[in-house]
Design a protein around this motif. Structure first.
Motif, short mmCIF file in Angstrom:
data_model
loop_
_atom_site.label_atom_id
_atom_site.label_comp_id
_atom_site.label_asym_id
_atom_site.label_seq_id
_atom_site.Cartn_x
_atom_site.Cartn_y
_atom_site.Cartn_z
N MET A 95 0.40 -1.11 -0.24
CA MET A 95 0.07 0.34 -0.24
C MET A 95 1.00 1.03 0.01
SD MET A 95 -3.14 -0.79 -0.23
CE MET A 95 -4.07 -2.42 0.27
N SER A 96 2.04 0.71 0.15
CA SER A 96 2.82 2.12 0.32
C SER A 96 3.21 2.79 -0.89
CB SER A 96 4.29 2.32 0.78
OG SER A 96 5.40 1.65 0.34
N ASP A 97 2.87 2.11 -2.27
CA ASP A 97 2.34 2.81 -3.18
C ASP A 97 2.33 3.53 -3.82
OD1 ASP A 97 2.23 0.13 -3.24
OD2 ASP A 97 1.68 -0.14 -5.56
N THR A 98 0.64 3.18 -3.12
CA THR A 98 -0.23 4.10 -3.15
C THR A 98 0.12 5.95 -2.29
OG1 THR A 98 -2.41 3.01 -2.88
CG2 THR A 98 -2.83 4.18 -2.29
N ILE A 99 0.66 6.31 -1.74
CA ILE A 99 0.98 6.89 -1.17
C ILE A 99 1.83 7.50 -1.30
CG2 ILE A 99 2.32 8.02 1.33
CD1 ILE A 99 -0.82 6.55 1.56
N THR B 67 9.96 16.85 0.44
CA THR B 67 11.14 17.21 -0.36
C THR B 67 11.83 15.31 1.38
OG1 THR B 67 11.97 18.32 1.03
CG2 THR B 67 12.42 18.20 -1.64
N ASP B 68 12.76 15.04 1.11
CA ASP B 68 13.45 14.15 2.22
C ASP B 68 11.71 13.67 2.99
OD1 ASP B 68 15.87 16.14 2.90
OD2 ASP B 68 14.84 17.43 2.62
N MET B 69 11.52 12.54 2.39
CA MET B 69 10.47 11.92 2.34
C MET B 69 10.48 11.28 2.52
SD MET B 69 6.73 11.83 2.07
CE MET B 69 6.32 12.92 0.71
N VAL B 70 9.73 10.33 3.82
CA VAL B 70 10.02 9.01 4.30
C VAL B 70 8.99 8.30 4.75
CG1 VAL B 70 11.20 7.66 5.65
CG2 VAL B 70 12.16 9.38 5.33
N VAL B 71 8.88 7.53 4.07
CA VAL B 71 7.03 6.75 3.51
C VAL B 71 7.33 5.45 4.84
CG1 VAL B 71 5.21 5.39 2.68
CG2 VAL B 71 6.83 7.46 1.39
N PHE B 72 6.23 4.81 5.61
CA PHE B 72 5.92 4.20 6.53
C PHE B 72 5.08 2.96 6.73
CE2 PHE B 72 8.94 7.10 8.79
CZ PHE B 72 9.42 6.81 9.60
N SER B 73 4.96 1.83 6.20
CA SER B 73 3.65 1.38 5.71
C SER B 73 3.51 -0.06 7.28
CB SER B 73 2.80 0.79 5.54
OG SER B 73 3.94 -0.06 4.46
N THR B 74 2.23 -0.06 7.83
CA THR B 74 2.01 -1.30 8.43
C THR B 74 2.24 -2.48 7.97
OG1 THR B 74 -0.02 -1.80 8.29
CG2 THR B 74 0.41 -0.77 10.59
N PRO B 75 2.36 -3.97 8.48
CA PRO B 75 2.60 -5.17 7.32
C PRO B 75 1.73 -5.23 6.72
CG PRO B 75 3.49 -5.75 9.48
CD PRO B 75 3.07 -4.16 9.48
N ASP B 76 0.46 -5.29 7.51
CA ASP B 76 -1.24 -5.78 6.87
C ASP B 76 -0.92 -4.47 5.43
OD1 ASP B 76 -2.27 -3.62 8.05
OD2 ASP B 76 -3.59 -4.75 8.86
N GLY B 77 -0.80 -2.92 5.58
CA GLY B 77 -0.67 -2.54 4.06
C GLY B 77 -2.03 -1.54 4.81
N SER B 78 -2.74 -1.35 5.73
CA SER B 78 -4.59 -0.91 6.89
C SER B 78 -3.98 0.34 6.78
CB SER B 78 -4.66 -1.69 7.51
OG SER B 78 -3.84 -1.53 8.62
N ARG B 79 -1.93 0.37 7.36
CA ARG B 79 -1.84 1.88 7.47
C ARG B 79 -0.86 2.53 7.55
NH1 ARG B 79 -2.75 2.21 14.17
NH2 ARG B 79 -3.01 4.44 13.57
N ALA B 80 -0.27 3.88 7.08
CA ALA B 80 1.10 4.65 6.75
C ALA B 80 1.17 5.83 7.03
CB ALA B 80 1.37 4.47 4.96
N ALA B 81 2.78 6.37 7.00
CA ALA B 81 2.54 7.45 7.26
C ALA B 81 4.05 8.10 6.83
CB ALA B 81 3.05 6.66 9.25
#
Length: 131
Positions: free
Chosen positions: A1-5, A60-74
């Motif tokens: 799901m981080s590709d959506t973000i 800029t300086d983007m860092v994306v995190f996501s849960t293993p199941d893809g239901s949440r991200a930051a």
């Protein structure tokens, strides 16, 4: 799901509101910093139109995190902006530039963003544009 973000933020940096909207669920809950929750793509688009009129921003300086199941991200990033047009209740716009850290939090469902919450330090922004 981080590709959506990633697609969502690439569209943001391209000034592509429709590209951002394409990443959202129909009933997206948009929690803005210092504002009311807006529900739905139409309200999100209205917000983006307003923001584009008053501000030009690149993240800029983007860092994306996501849960293993893809239901949440930051995401954590730096907002590099120019204040273009005076926003109601805020200091007068004179083309001031600003740079501040910010973050966004997401719920995702069926490959779409169903909640986006954005935070930044309004006092820091006010100090930068008032200097």
């Amino acid at each position: 799901m981080s590709d959506t973000i990633t697609r969502y933020f690439a569209a943001f940096n391209a000034g592509d509101t429709q590209g951002m909207i394409d990443c959202l669920s129909d009933d997206v809950a948009h929690h803005v910093n210092e504002g009311n929750i807006r529900v739905g793509k139409e309200k999100f688009a209205e917000f983006c139109d307003h923001m584009s009129r008053c501000y030009r921003e690149e993240l800029t300086d983007m860092v994306v995190f996501s849960t293993p199941d893809g239901s949440r991200a930051a995401a954590e990033y730096i907002v590099n902006g120019t204040y273009l047009e005076t926003d109601a209740g805020l200091p007068e716009a004179r083309g001031q530039s600003y740079r501040l850290p910010a973050g966004s939090f997401f719920d995702l469902k069926d490959g779409k963003i169903s909640r986006v919450t954005t935070y930044y330090n309004l006092s820091d922004w006010m100090a930068q544009v008032s200097a």
